[in-house]
Every structure is written in C-alpha cells, then in structure tokens.
Design an enzyme around this catalytic site. Structure first.
Site, PDB file in Angstrom:
ATOM      1  N   SER A 151       0.889  -1.101  -0.112  1.00 55.63           N
ATOM      2  CA  SER A 151       0.105   0.052  -0.020  1.00 55.63           C
ATOM      3  C   SER A 151       0.896   1.403  -0.082  1.00 55.63           C
ATOM      4  O   SER A 151       2.088   1.108  -0.457  1.00 55.63           O
ATOM      5  CB  SER A 151      -0.817  -0.134   1.366  1.00 55.63           C
ATOM      6  OG  SER A 151      -2.010   0.940   1.267  1.00 55.63           O
ATOM      7  N   ASN A 152       0.247   2.388   0.487  1.00 57.82           N
ATOM      8  CA  ASN A 152       0.969   3.546   0.454  1.00 57.82           C
ATOM      9  C   ASN A 152       0.532   4.522   1.585  1.00 57.82           C
ATOM     10  O   ASN A 152      -0.449   4.098   2.382  1.00 57.82           O
ATOM     11  CB  ASN A 152       0.963   4.350  -0.903  1.00 57.82           C
ATOM     12  CG  ASN A 152      -0.310   4.721  -1.386  1.00 57.82           C
ATOM     13  OD1 ASN A 152      -1.144   5.540  -0.649  1.00 57.82           O
ATOM     14  ND2 ASN A 152      -0.878   4.189  -2.231  1.00 57.82           N
TER      15      ASN A 152
END
Ligand code: C5P
Length: 222
Positions: free
Chosen positions: A29-30
């Site tokens: 993810s981020n």
C-alpha cells in the site's frame, strides 16, 4: 458564496490508498491519508451535490450525508466506480491507487525460509483513464503529484488521459500533501480553443482547496 452551485449534481469521488494483498495477512500500500478526497466529498455535499465517496482503507469519519463505499484493492475500486459512474456529472479521482499489485495472492501465509524473496507485481488498471476514455464520461478531474516540471507533466497528463481538469501538487514541498491538513495546487484545463489555462490555489486548508477545485469544475462543466 458557492452554496448550491452543485445542486442536483452527482459527484463521484475516489479517496485514500488502495491495499493490494500479498497473502491473507500482508499487503502492499502507500501513505495516502484520504484527507483531500474526504474534504472534496464534504465540500461537494455542502455545495448541494449528491456525493458518492469510494474510499480505500482510511481512518476518517464519513462526511455528513455522503454515501461512502469502502473498498480495498484497485480492482475493487475500479468495479465500484464503474457501477456508479454513469449516474455521475463529475468524477474526481483523488485516490492514491497502487500502481502495481502482486501477480498472485498466496492462499495461506507465506513462510519465511530463504534469506531473500522476490515479489512479482503486475500493473493495476488506471481508474481515471478508464473513466475519462469511456464513451460518455462525466466531467473528469485527476490529480498529479510531481516533484519537478509540475506544469509540463500536468499538461501532458491532462491530454494523455483526456481529462477535463487536473489538479497538480508539488510534492517536493513536504509541508503539504499526503498526511497534511493543508495543500497547495495548480489547476489546469484546456479552453474551447484547446489553449492551456491554469489557476493556482495557494496554500490553504484541504477544505478551502476542495472548494476551489469544485468551484472551477462547476464553472467549466457545461
Ligand atoms: O498517472 P498518475 O498515477 O500520476 O495519475 C494520478 C491520477 O490518476 C490521480 O488522479 C489518481 O487518482 C488516478 N489514478 C487512478 N488509477 C490508477 C492510478 C492513478 O485513478 N491506477
């Protein structure tokens, strides 16, 4: 002053990160917080719109009277958007969609054994470009986060993805963007003569920036 300018309009917004499963307990993810997209949803609703917010995993309260649909992956986000986009007058792609996802999701937790491992990734669908290149797209707004040559890249992205408007962030300024409560952006669009027009929205709260984006979109939408 702009209360009511989106009366009767449907606004569809994506926000937050996406989460791409590696195995049942891990993901890629981020750091997107979702704050800009949630601010857009709240302000669009205040301006009279009927708002649908398609959110990746975010720890934020749903703005009043906004219809929120929670998703995890880019593929789920694309599906949720496609199910609702025909009813939308405006589509604002604010999500930080993961560019890649693991090629295969392991059925059970991957055990550690070797001293190194390789994770193979494949490109995710581009939700924004998919919507903008559809046969009857809504007024479509994209975001661009660039560290340099912001105007050049924004103009290129505007044309390449066939957007009605793009909001460009200068992410080299670490005091704004991602987890911040403030932002500063430049809006770019093409006028009826296909000439590039721009409008800076100077550093302000994400609510104020959201208002600037929505007011300009409402002005340009015919
Ligand atoms: O090409 P780039 O990722 O920089 O484009 C950013 C814009 O495209 C943002 O508006 C983002 O929400 C959207 N996007 C998307 N789906 C992707 C990647 C980006 O909707 N897979």
């Amino acid at each position: 002053p702009a209360e009511g300018v989106l009366q009767g309009k449907h606004v569809l917004i994506t926000a937050g990160p996406t989460r791409e499963a590696v195995d049942p307990v891990r993901y890629v993810s981020n750091h997107s917080s979702g704050k800009m997209g949630f601010a857009l949803a709240a302000v669009a609703q205040q301006m009279g719109a009927e708002v649908t917010l398609i959110a990746g995993p975010c720890h934020l309260p749903t703005p009043p009277q906004v219809k929120r649909i929670d998703v995890e992956s880019a593929e789920q986000m694309l599906k949720a958007v496609q199910d609702r986009v025909t009813a939308a007058d405006f589509f604002i792609a604010c999500a930080a969609v993961a560019d890649y996802r693991p090629t295969a999701v392991a059925d059970s937790k991957i055990k550690k054994s070797a001293s190194s491992m390789t994770l193979e990734l494949v490109r995710n669908p581009d939700i924004l470009a998919t919507v903008a290149s559809s046969s009857k797209p809504p007024f479509t707004v994209g975001f661009a986060a660039e560290t340099h040559a912001v105007a050049d890249y924004a103009q290129d992205k505007l044309k390449r993805k066939r957007l009605a408007m793009i909001a460009a962030n200068d992410v080299s300024d670490t005091s704004i963007g991602f987890n911040s409560d403030e932002n500063a952006i430049s809006l770019f669009w093409l006028d009826s003569q296909q000439q590039l027009q721009s409008k800076p929205l100077d550093k302000a709260s994400k609510q104020q920036i959201a208002r600037g984006i929505l007011e300009q979109a409402a002005r340009l939408h015919t």
